[in-house]
Design a protein around this motif. Structure first.
Motif, PDB file in Angstrom:
ATOM      1  N   HIS A 125      28.407 -16.284  21.653  1.00 21.13           N
ATOM      2  CA  HIS A 125      27.730 -15.855  20.424  1.00 21.13           C
ATOM      3  C   HIS A 125      28.466 -16.403  19.212  1.00 21.13           C
ATOM      4  N   SER A 126      29.572 -17.072  19.426  1.00 24.93           N
ATOM      5  CA  SER A 126      30.362 -17.584  18.308  1.00 24.93           C
ATOM      6  C   SER A 126      29.623 -18.708  17.598  1.00 24.93           C
ATOM      7  N   SER A 127      29.845 -18.785  16.283  1.00 26.92           N
ATOM      8  CA  SER A 127      29.190 -19.860  15.523  1.00 26.92           C
ATOM      9  C   SER A 127      30.103 -21.069  15.395  1.00 26.92           C
ATOM     10  N   LEU A 128      31.278 -21.004  16.037  1.00 29.89           N
ATOM     11  CA  LEU A 128      32.196 -22.149  15.899  1.00 29.89           C
ATOM     12  C   LEU A 128      31.675 -23.348  16.697  1.00 29.89           C
ATOM     13  N   ALA A 129      31.524 -24.445  15.997  1.00 31.90           N
ATOM     14  CA  ALA A 129      31.101 -25.687  16.665  1.00 31.90           C
ATOM     15  C   ALA A 129      31.971 -26.818  16.129  1.00 31.90           C
ATOM     16  N   THR A 130      31.938 -27.926  16.814  1.00 32.91           N
ATOM     17  CA  THR A 130      32.681 -29.100  16.335  1.00 32.91           C
ATOM     18  C   THR A 130      32.096 -29.581  15.002  1.00 32.91           C
ATOM     19  N   GLU A 131      32.908 -30.302  14.236  1.00 32.89           N
ATOM     20  CA  GLU A 131      32.481 -30.767  12.903  1.00 32.89           C
ATOM     21  C   GLU A 131      32.759 -32.255  12.769  1.00 32.89           C
ATOM     22  N   ALA A 132      31.946 -32.899  11.923  1.00 32.70           N
ATOM     23  CA  ALA A 132      32.036 -34.358  11.796  1.00 32.70           C
ATOM     24  C   ALA A 132      33.452 -34.844  11.493  1.00 32.70           C
ATOM     25  N   SER A 133      34.120 -34.248  10.500  1.00 29.77           N
ATOM     26  CA  SER A 133      35.395 -34.839  10.055  1.00 29.77           C
ATOM     27  C   SER A 133      36.466 -34.732  11.140  1.00 29.77           C
ATOM     28  N   THR A 134      36.578 -33.554  11.777  1.00 29.36           N
ATOM     29  CA  THR A 134      37.612 -33.410  12.813  1.00 29.36           C
ATOM     30  C   THR A 134      37.234 -34.161  14.092  1.00 29.36           C
ATOM     31  N   SER A 135      35.938 -34.197  14.398  1.00 33.31           N
ATOM     32  CA  SER A 135      35.519 -34.947  15.592  1.00 33.31           C
ATOM     33  C   SER A 135      35.846 -36.432  15.418  1.00 33.31           C
ATOM     34  N   VAL A 136      35.518 -36.975  14.248  1.00 35.03           N
ATOM     35  CA  VAL A 136      35.793 -38.399  14.030  1.00 35.03           C
ATOM     36  C   VAL A 136      37.296 -38.657  14.028  1.00 35.03           C
ATOM     37  N   ALA A 137      38.080 -37.748  13.434  1.00 37.48           N
ATOM     38  CA  ALA A 137      39.542 -37.933  13.438  1.00 37.48           C
ATOM     39  C   ALA A 137      40.063 -37.927  14.881  1.00 37.48           C
ATOM     40  N   ALA A 138      39.561 -36.994  15.697  1.00 39.62           N
ATOM     41  CA  ALA A 138      40.022 -36.906  17.090  1.00 39.62           C
ATOM     42  C   ALA A 138      39.615 -38.147  17.872  1.00 39.62           C
ATOM     43  N   LEU A 139      38.382 -38.596  17.686  1.00 42.98           N
ATOM     44  CA  LEU A 139      37.894 -39.756  18.446  1.00 42.98           C
ATOM     45  C   LEU A 139      38.598 -41.037  18.001  1.00 42.98           C
ATOM     46  N   THR A 140      38.895 -41.143  16.707  1.00 46.80           N
ATOM     47  CA  THR A 140      39.623 -42.315  16.214  1.00 46.80           C
ATOM     48  C   THR A 140      40.998 -42.374  16.864  1.00 46.80           C
TER      49      THR A 140
END
Ligand SMILES: C[S@@+](CC[C@H](N)C(=O)[O-])C[C@H]1O[C@@H](n2cnc3c(N)ncnc32)[C@H](O)[C@@H]1O
Length: 200
Positions: free
Chosen positions: A121-136
């Motif tokens: 039920h949590s609203s926490l989801a991945t976000e563009a800036s941190t996802s791109v930083a992690a993938l980079t």
């Protein structure tokens, strides 16, 4: 005698495609990374490819996810370690863009399944800036011949920006250094998509 099928039983299960792509590059002793541990399906898959002497490092920010992942691994008798170590899986309660500090060598495979924790039920989801930083960072750190698979979804808030940012990152990869591939489901209204990259 017919040869084994290239295709998973359901064409639309992107997770199965991601597992086939990464599994082919992994063997006993390798290091693999799960950037979004969630309920642990991908973490367990990675461990099964690198066991018994390999290592998996799995990240998640949510306590609920880490508990769920740990339960799945414990039920499968997977050795767990509080810090990254050969012959075990370590679950890291940390945002995934900080992965470099937890890796002692280049990983052979990295998986990221973006979006919400399924069933939560949590609203926490991945976000563009941190996802791109992690993938980079993951792209930088991957071993030669190593592979990255990222599933992006379209339903959580910010999903469209995240999908666009991740796609732009893959589009920016030099063809001299990377082979890339994207799978989509063209007959679905809000389809996920799978982006894959192999370091030359
Ligand atoms: C779609 S789920 C992952 C599913 C998982 N791979 C599995 O096999 O069940 C996405 C997960 O990413 C986690 N997440 C969101 N932001 C994160 C971040 N910055 N760093 C690490 N994990 C994050 C969420 O808590 C959620 O559990």
């Amino acid at each position: 005698m017919s040869s084994p099928s290239l295709f998973p039983p359901s064409l639309q299960r992107l997770g199965s495609w991601a597992h086939r792509f990464l599994g082919e590059a992994l063997g006993d002793g390798d290091l693999a990374v799960d950037l979004t541990a969630g309920n642990g399906h991908d973490t367990l898959f990675l461990w099964q490819q690198v066991a018994p002497s390999g290592e998996v490092v799995a990240f998640d920010l949510q306590e609920e996810a880490l508990v769920s992942c740990q339960r799945r691994l414990t039920e499968a008798a997977v050795p767990l370690s509080p810090t990254p170590a050969a012959g075990s899986v370590s679950l890291v309660a940390e945002s995934h863009e900080n992965l470099e500090g937890y890796l002692t060598r280049p990983p052979r495979a990295v998986i990221a399944n973006l979006g919400y924790l399924p069933g939560s039920h949590s609203s926490l989801a991945t976000e563009a800036s941190t996802s791109v930083a992690a993938l980079t960072s993951a792209l930088d750190l991957l071993a030669g011949g190593g592979r990255l698979a990222v599933t992006v979804y379209s339903l959580h808030p910010g999903a469209a920006q995240e999908a666009a940012a991740v796609t732009a990152l893959f589009s920016s990869l030099s063809p001299n250094e990377w082979e890339t591939l994207q799978l989509q489901l063209p007959n679905r209204k809000t389809p996920p998509s799978l982006l894959m990259a192999r370091k030359r």
